[in-house]
Design a protein around this motif. Structure first.
Motif, mmCIF file in Angstrom:
data_model
loop_
_atom_site.group_PDB
_atom_site.id
_atom_site.type_symbol
_atom_site.label_atom_id
_atom_site.label_comp_id
_atom_site.label_asym_id
_atom_site.label_seq_id
_atom_site.Cartn_x
_atom_site.Cartn_y
_atom_site.Cartn_z
ATOM 1 N N UNK A 9 0.838 -1.206 0.000
ATOM 2 C CA UNK A 9 0.000 0.000 0.000
ATOM 3 C C UNK A 9 0.875 1.258 0.000
ATOM 4 N N UNK A 10 1.891 1.289 0.860
ATOM 5 C CA UNK A 10 2.797 2.427 0.975
ATOM 6 C C UNK A 10 3.550 2.663 -0.332
ATOM 7 N N UNK A 11 3.989 1.566 -0.970
ATOM 8 C CA UNK A 11 4.795 1.674 -2.191
ATOM 9 C C UNK A 11 3.964 2.070 -3.406
ATOM 10 N N UNK A 12 2.763 1.501 -3.532
ATOM 11 C CA UNK A 12 1.941 1.737 -4.713
ATOM 12 C C UNK A 12 1.151 3.035 -4.639
ATOM 13 N N UNK A 13 0.973 3.568 -3.442
ATOM 14 C CA UNK A 13 0.179 4.779 -3.305
ATOM 15 C C UNK A 13 -1.297 4.539 -3.486
ATOM 16 N N UNK A 14 -1.755 3.351 -3.140
ATOM 17 C CA UNK A 14 -3.186 3.040 -3.193
ATOM 18 C C UNK A 14 -3.493 1.976 -2.165
ATOM 19 N N UNK A 15 -4.760 1.862 -1.802
ATOM 20 C CA UNK A 15 -5.163 0.803 -0.883
ATOM 21 C C UNK A 15 -5.022 -0.554 -1.555
ATOM 22 N N UNK A 16 -4.761 -1.563 -0.748
ATOM 23 C CA UNK A 16 -4.671 -2.918 -1.273
ATOM 24 C C UNK A 16 -6.051 -3.345 -1.748
ATOM 25 N N UNK A 17 -6.097 -3.907 -2.949
ATOM 26 C CA UNK A 17 -7.348 -4.297 -3.581
ATOM 27 C C UNK A 17 -7.607 -5.797 -3.393
ATOM 28 N N UNK A 18 -8.865 -6.150 -3.588
ATOM 29 C CA UNK A 18 -9.237 -7.568 -3.570
ATOM 30 C C UNK A 18 -8.428 -8.354 -4.591
ATOM 31 N N UNK A 19 -8.111 -7.714 -5.714
ATOM 32 C CA UNK A 19 -7.360 -8.403 -6.760
ATOM 33 C C UNK A 19 -5.891 -8.598 -6.393
ATOM 34 N N UNK A 20 -5.436 -7.963 -5.316
ATOM 35 C CA UNK A 20 -4.060 -8.168 -4.850
ATOM 36 C C UNK A 20 -3.925 -9.413 -3.979
ATOM 37 N N UNK A 21 -5.036 -9.981 -3.536
ATOM 38 C CA UNK A 21 -4.972 -11.085 -2.585
ATOM 39 C C UNK A 21 -4.222 -12.300 -3.122
ATOM 40 N N UNK A 22 -4.393 -12.681 -4.396
ATOM 41 C CA UNK A 22 -3.591 -13.807 -4.902
ATOM 42 C C UNK A 22 -2.085 -13.540 -4.825
ATOM 43 N N UNK A 23 -1.676 -12.300 -5.129
ATOM 44 C CA UNK A 23 -0.259 -11.937 -5.012
ATOM 45 C C UNK A 23 0.214 -12.094 -3.570
ATOM 46 N N UNK A 24 -0.564 -11.579 -2.626
ATOM 47 C CA UNK A 24 -0.177 -11.648 -1.216
ATOM 48 C C UNK A 24 -0.049 -13.097 -0.777
ATOM 49 N N UNK A 25 -1.030 -13.921 -1.138
ATOM 50 C CA UNK A 25 -0.970 -15.342 -0.764
ATOM 51 C C UNK A 25 0.234 -16.029 -1.394
ATOM 52 N N UNK A 26 0.532 -15.700 -2.649
ATOM 53 C CA UNK A 26 1.661 -16.339 -3.329
ATOM 54 C C UNK A 26 2.988 -15.958 -2.676
ATOM 55 N N UNK A 27 3.144 -14.689 -2.336
ATOM 56 C CA UNK A 27 4.381 -14.243 -1.679
ATOM 57 C C UNK A 27 4.541 -14.917 -0.321
ATOM 58 N N UNK A 28 3.470 -14.983 0.440
ATOM 59 C CA UNK A 28 3.548 -15.612 1.760
ATOM 60 C C UNK A 28 3.846 -17.106 1.632
ATOM 61 N N UNK A 29 3.278 -17.750 0.630
ATOM 62 C CA UNK A 29 3.591 -19.166 0.398
ATOM 63 C C UNK A 29 5.075 -19.342 0.077
#
Length: 834
Positions: free
Chosen positions: A789-809
């Motif tokens: 959120x800080x880097x992109x300058x926008x709130x985290x979107x629902x469409x970001x959730x797959x990215x977040x899950x993949x990074x955490x995996x």
């Protein structure tokens, strides 16, 4: 939505979450069954998360069969995955945003070399982070503010760029032996007054003039008895010290220890203090450095550093810190004496020079200590020290602005403006005709009789007000469907993420030749940039907002009651989370250190407050390994976090628990419903905090939500409102520490046991940390979402959730190391695209 949802909701959910009884502000019947946007999707994702975590239905309600729950969870998961694919193409666009206040002044420092205050700039928009573009707007009034500020910046930058840099040297050194001034004069005069009052001498015989006697006669209506008494007593009780140095005094208007020196808006300085402490004193050993400037610091001044004094009067120790002054945008002194600053060394309590906390408020912190405990032998300041020349300073040197005539500079003005536009617009193409228009404006100002240095001000201010400077513009030079960032845009986005300022020459060259677009080169640059001193902007900018330090900044705890809340303690506590985060990044440590760590980052003041003084030596923040069994470690036992969880002058398990849920577990509690009574409404004022929380749990309108976080906060009850350890809770009606023995009070043994929302019990802070350590993925997810959120300058979107899950995996095996989380943000698809 799948057909299994409705019968499940009918059986288990609508009793609490329909239109008539929308607990936690959730009406399930009103939710759209068709996911049309990210807001709908996030609502359903939150429901899925609650079902997966076992938080809903509540334990006291009828529980669904495993097969029934599994069916609903599976169907809902499939529906959300399908929605993600539909929304991905349009749900993650980044809004163009302008520089916030932090970035603006950091950019000016990088571009023009001067360090300025941002208080005359337009306010930042509210939101999770000050980098979020959709929260920003730009009105005509704000644009005028930018232009006015830009004019002052241009004049000030020109002023200092035309001043030669000075050689570093000791600018002021004060030896304090035999330097008593006012107190010695008052002592001598009061001795003469005593001869008149007690021995019957006339004022003339005692050595007092006709003007002095009415002024100092203690029976005169205008006599300043209290001030004179304090000054005389200070001098008399320290007569054995005067030949060695000076004791730091508690009395108003007695003797201040300070240095007075000329400052440069481009420079920083080193301040040293030599002193010791009276034998036997254990607590009152802190010295704070105060910058006295009522215009932006109020009557208390501004703490800029602190020392924990280890030496004695016979063997003083020397302590050092860096001082980076910041200036008003119109700081252009017309004489050297107008550029001087005063830095005071004061015993660490509350209040600046002339407005210190009275001694009787502070004495109970160490009742057996003498009135004056800290000895000052000498104090000095060295400087100025400079960073490398800024682009603007190099331009002033290139065009010989200091020595060339105005007529010579007229022919060079267009080149000067062209070169400045190139760096000010971050090496973007300057619009056609833009420099010509500025040049014509400059010529008009010259014809009006202004010299070069004044005529060039408005054209420079216009550039600093241009959208090409104010906004982080990413041009759309590629086909509409190709949203990949070009190398220059990537360099700018990366630099403002990690430095809050423009790219340096190394990054620009890699962008210019296209190498920055190579993943390996990009990762190398992240490592290089994180090692730079400029990464301080990242640590401060991100951590202060992610950890909600603004709440700490706005506290109004009363230091007359909470005596350990000194200026030095506040200054150090505010910096501790930032230094801790810097260490996590630098050493690539697991994110779970935010829950619990085997080390702390502390300075001397915090080391003493945390009971770690024996492990600390030197000055500044240091990494200290914690002894076995220490309750410290992690973010949740840091003083700033704990103090942020207070209400009035008392701890608040409700606030602390909600902060743990929101910051660490990424699960913020819903806002309270309207007309909810205060926690202590109608309760005995001497009730323990735990009893108040348990009373809270009996109120139907509170219990359903507060059961999720109140008892987490109770696990931190061994830490008081300042963040210091305690075994007992003192509840008192006293307003000041000195009143405690004489006012009603009760003492309660601390019970720090509690229960997590998943039903797991703990007995104390160690058990709480152990239970939270099972939520490592949630903590890593929280910090990664925040970084994104800080880097992109926008709130985290629902469409970001797959990215977040993949990074955490991907990072689970290496315990979600923090530097790697930062790199995954930079190499993510959203970061590399418009």
């Amino acid at each position: 939505m799948p057909g299994s949802i409705e019968p499940f909701f009918e059986t288990h959910c609508y009793d609490c979450h329909d239109a008539d009884n929308a607990k936690a502000d959730l009406n399930l019947k009103a939710l759209s069954r068709n996911i049309g946007d990210s807001a709908d999707a996030l609502n359903w994702q939150d429901i899925l998360d609650k079902l997966n975590a076992g938080e809903m239905p509540p334990k006291k309600k009828r529980q669904p069969a495993k097969e029934e729950l599994a069916k609903v969870v599976g169907d809902l998961t499939e529906s959300l995955q399908a929605a993600q694919k539909l929304l991905r193409d349009s749900g993650d666009a980044i809004v163009v945003r302008r520089l916030n206040q932090r970035e603006y002044v950091a950019t000016i420092k990088s571009l023009m070399g001067i360090r300025l205050l941002p208080d005359k700039l337009p306010d930042d928009s509210s939101g999770r982070f000050d980098t979020i573009g959709q929260n920003q707007s730009l009105s005509a009034i704000q644009l005028e503010k930018y232009f006015n500020y830009g004019q002052e910046v241009a004049r000030t930058a020109l002023h200092w760029a035309c001043q030669p840099r000075q050689e570093s040297k000791v600018l002021d050194r004060r030896e304090f032996a035999n330097t008593e001034g006012r107190s010695k004069r008052i002592y001598d005069i009061m001795e003469k007054v005593r001869l008149v009052k007690e021995e019957g001498k006339t004022p003339a015989e005692a050595g007092l003039t006709d003007e002095e006697w009415p002024k100092y006669d203690p029976d005169h209506p205008n006599a300043q008895r209290g001030v004179w008494k304090g000054q005389r007593e200070y001098y008399e009780r320290n007569r054995h010290i005067h030949a060695k140095g000076r004791m730091l005094s508690h009395d108003l208007l007695v003797e201040h220890v300070s240095v007075f020196f000329r400052t440069d808006a481009r420079a920083y300085y080193r301040v040293r203090f030599s002193g010791g402490v009276v034998d036997g004193v254990t607590i009152r050993r802190g010295v704070r450095l105060m910058e006295h400037n009522g215009k932006f610091g109020g009557k208390h001044g501004r703490a800029v550093g602190s020392f924990w004094i280890r030496g004695t009067i016979e063997e003083p120790t020397v302590h050092e810190t860096s001082y980076h002054p910041v200036f008003r945008p119109d700081f252009r002194p017309d004489h050297w004496h107008r550029s001087r600053k005063h830095l005071f060394a004061l015993e660490d309590k509350r209040g600046g020079p002339g407005f210190e906390q009275f001694y009787h408020h502070y004495k109970p912190i160490e009742p057996e200590a003498p009135k004056d405990t800290i000895f000052a032998k000498w104090m000095e300041v060295e400087g100025p020290f400079y960073d490398p020349m800024s682009p603007f300073e190099k331009l002033v040197e290139k065009y010989q602005v200091m020595t060339a005539s105005d007529e010579t500079l007229d022919s060079a003005a267009a080149g000067f403006l062209t070169d400045f536009a190139k760096v000010a617009f971050r090496y973007r193409r300057v619009p056609e005709g833009y420099i010509d228009r500025l040049s014509r404006y400059y010529i008009g100002r010259r014809k009006a009789g202004l010299g070069f240095r004044e005529a060039i001000v408005d054209p420079l201010a216009m550039m600093l007000t241009s959208s090409y400077f104010l906004y982080l513009v990413e041009p759309r030079e590629k086909p509409a469907k190709d949203r990949t960032l070009d190398a220059i845009s990537l360099a700018n986005r990366l630099s403002y993420f990690l430095w809050s300022s423009p790219p340096d020459e190394k990054l620009r060259q890699l962008a210019k030749n296209g190498e920055l677009l190579q993943p390996a080169v990009l990762k190398q640059q992240v490592d290089r940039m994180l090692e730079s001193p400029l990464a301080e902007h990242f640590s401060e900018g991100f951590m202060s907002q992610w950890a909600h330090l603004k709440r700490f900044d706005s506290l109004s705890l009363d230091s007359k009651l909470l005596m350990h809340r000194t200026d030095g303690m506040i200054h150090a506590a505010r910096q501790e989370p930032v230094e801790f985060f810097k260490t996590l990044v630098k050493e690539n440590l697991p994110a779970s250190n935010l829950i619990n760590s085997d080390f702390v980052m502390v300075d001397g003041v915090l080391a003493k407050k945390y009971g770690l003084a024996e492990l600390y030596s030197g000055d500044g923040f240091q990494k200290i390994q914690l002894p076995s069994g220490s309750p410290r470690g992690g973010l949740i036992t840091q003083a700033a976090f704990l103090s942020a969880g207070t209400m009035g002058n008392r701890t608040s398990p409700v606030i602390r628990g909600s902060l743990v849920k929101e910051i660490l577990l990424n699960d913020p509690p819903p806002p309270p419903p309207p007309n909810v009574p205060e926690l202590d409404a109608g309760a005995d004022p001497l009730t323990s905090v735990r009893s108040l929380v348990e009373l809270h749990q009996t109120k139907a309108q509170c219990a359903s939500c507060h059961a999720r976080f109140d008892f987490i906060g109770l696990g931190l009850e061994n830490f008081d409102a300042v963040g210091m350890w305690r075994d007992e809770e003192l509840v008192t009606e006293a307003q000041q520490a000195q009143q405690i023995p004489h006012r009603p009070k009760k003492v309660y043994a601390i019970d720090a046991s509690g229960e997590l929302p998943n039903g797991e019990n703990f007995e104390d802070v160690h058990g709480l940390k152990a239970a939270l350590m099972k939520e490592k993925r949630a903590v890593a997810g929280s910090i990664f979402e925040g970084l994104l959120c800080y880097a992109l300058g926008r709130d985290v979107s629902f469409t970001d959730l797959p990215l977040i899950d993949a990074v955490l995996d991907d990072l689970e095996a290496e315990q979600y190391s923090v530097r790697e989380l930062v790199k995954r943000v930079v190499t993510s698809e959203p970061f590399l695209h418009r």
